[in-house]
Enzyme design. Structure first.
Site, PDB file in Angstrom:
ATOM      1  N   ARG A  38     -11.913 -51.013  49.367  1.00  0.00           N
ATOM      2  CA  ARG A  38     -12.249 -50.667  47.860  1.00  0.00           C
ATOM      3  C   ARG A  38     -13.863 -51.601  47.780  1.00  0.00           C
ATOM      4  NH1 ARG A  38     -12.656 -47.397  43.564  1.00  0.00           N
ATOM      5  NH2 ARG A  38     -13.026 -48.390  41.273  1.00  0.00           N
ATOM      6  N   LEU A  91     -17.773 -46.319  41.310  1.00  0.00           N
ATOM      7  CA  LEU A  91     -17.028 -46.239  42.239  1.00  0.00           C
ATOM      8  C   LEU A  91     -15.392 -45.190  42.088  1.00  0.00           C
ATOM      9  CD1 LEU A  91     -16.770 -47.000  45.629  1.00  0.00           C
ATOM     10  CD2 LEU A  91     -16.056 -48.986  44.631  1.00  0.00           C
ATOM     11  N   SER A  92     -14.724 -44.183  42.519  1.00  0.00           N
ATOM     12  CA  SER A  92     -14.108 -43.586  42.432  1.00  0.00           C
ATOM     13  C   SER A  92     -12.875 -44.264  42.138  1.00  0.00           C
ATOM     14  CB  SER A  92     -13.420 -42.081  42.680  1.00  0.00           C
ATOM     15  OG  SER A  92     -14.811 -41.597  41.793  1.00  0.00           O
ATOM     16  N   ALA A  93     -11.792 -44.073  41.144  1.00  0.00           N
ATOM     17  CA  ALA A  93     -10.336 -44.697  40.656  1.00  0.00           C
ATOM     18  C   ALA A  93     -10.002 -44.612  42.222  1.00  0.00           C
ATOM     19  CB  ALA A  93      -9.595 -44.353  39.650  1.00  0.00           C
TER      20      ALA A  93
END
Length: 391
Positions: A38, A91-93
């Protein structure tokens, strides 16, 4: 100053495992997220809510705090862009990304359209699974296009990113086996249905609360499927701006006029604050209703508005009842209470009991069965009552 990114990655992996957030049917996702971490897709500036406003958090000046924001938890999105004081990209979970890509049922060799590149992470993960040159991603923000291309190149991912509005235009490379959208739409763009192969899957965030998986019918003209997971997403930038979810939005719609109707309602408002099954049912039946709740010594109070010209306030009286005031072009408080009663009549369904069907002419939500109770998705005329259609 440095940040222990490797340690944070390991801790996130462990927390995902402890929670059962790694999809059993898609073990490739755990490998892909390890290979494409990530932090490799997070910009050097993130934004953190300090209780009053979004404030910048820079990797160069505080790498540990920046890394903490990237790896805040499985359910935590990282805000990557703020416009006019509000988040406009994120930035999505991790848990949500894993859940949506698991719902996609992606296999090697599938062609994929990733709608809404953002930082490029979901595009990269899909390309890791599908294979070289099989993923194309569209992004309306040309600045994000350039950044995402650099990140994919730095991580060795072979996927195409093009500038364009994925809501209204289709990139080359179709028809696609899988379509994966990363921003919320209220109505599915029919171009998505036409761009998918018969039998293809479309995974997209619906409105404010969850994501849906549609399977395209053999005729290629219709699609239907279930609500598959919960989560909140950025809205479609090319669509109408979503109504404010804060009290300020309610105050603006209400204005300074007196209520046009008042009555006592024999309901304890506690579920409106805490029961997300109820909140989802209200969202289905009254899709433009913004519901804000707060507590005082008498219990939960609620303020409702439609972002336009109708409002309602439910004030707890401390005895399990509330006073309802409302005004505007429609009685949106009555609509909410009707949806609440319907939800109880239907046995208090969960979000996973609902599905959506899309045809060239209509889109609707259904409960438990495509031919059961249903609610139109398309906006109705101002003042028109939304109720389950007996079809």
């Amino acid at each position: 100053m440095t940040a222990d990114l490797v340690g944070r990655r390991r801790r996130m992996d462990a927390v995902m495992e402890q929670r059962g957030a790694w999809p059993v049917d898609s073990p490739w996702l755990r490998e892909a997220m390890a290979a494409l971490p990530r932090d490799a897709f997070a910009p050097d500036r993130l934004w953190r809510w300090d209780g009053h406003a979004y404030v910048p958090l820079d990797r160069a000046t505080d790498p540990a705090a920046w890394a903490d924001e990237v790896y805040a938890g499985p359910d935590a999105a990282a805000v990557t862009q703020v416009t006019a004081g509000l988040p406009s990209s994120s930035l999505s979970a991790p848990a949500v990304v894993a859940d949506m890509l698991d719902s996609l049922r992606l296999e090697p060799g599938h062609t994929v359209w990733d709608v809404g590149t953002g930082q490029g992470w979901s595009c990269a993960l899909a390309a890791w699974r599908a294979g070289l040159g099989l993923v194309v991603s569209t992004e309306i923000d040309e600045g994000l296009v350039a950044l995402a291309r650099r990140r994919l190149a730095a991580t060795g991912v072979d996927a195409e990113i093009v500038a364009g509005n994925g809501t209204s235009s289709v990139p080359p490379g179709g028809p696609f086996d899988r379509i994966h959208a990363t921003y919320a739409v209220e109505t599915v763009p029919y171009e998505w249905i036409k761009a998918a192969r018969p039998g293809g899957r479309i995974v997209y965030p619906w409105g404010r609360l969850g994501h849906v998986v549609l399977t395209v019918a053999a005729d290629g003209r219709t699609a239907s499927g279930w609500v598959q997971g919960l989560g909140q997403f950025m809205a479609d930038r090319s669509g109408p701006a979503p109504a404010s979810a804060g009290y300020d939005g309610y105050a603006k719609v209400r204005g300074s006029g007196d209520p046009e109707a008042e009555e006592v309602v024999e309901r304890d408002l506690e579920p409106l604050a805490d029961d997300w099954d109820l909140r989802f049912a209200v969202r289905v039946a009254v899709p433009d209703a913004v519901v804000i709740t707060g507590r005082d010594e008498d219990g939960v109070n609620a303020w409702i508005h439609d972002g336009n010209a109708s409002w309602a306030a439910l004030s707890a009286r401390g005895d399990g009842s509330a006073v309802l005031h409302q005004g505007g072009l429609r009685r949106i408080g009555d609509e909410l209470l009707t949806a609440w009663s319907q939800w109880e009549t239907h046995g208090r369904p969960t979000p996973y009991d609902y599905g959506i069907t899309v045809t060239p002419e209509h889109q609707w939500v259904w409960l438990r069965d495509p031919h059961g109770p249903r609610w139109p998705i398309a906006a109705t005329k101002e003042g028109e009552r939304r109720a389950a259609l007996p079809l």
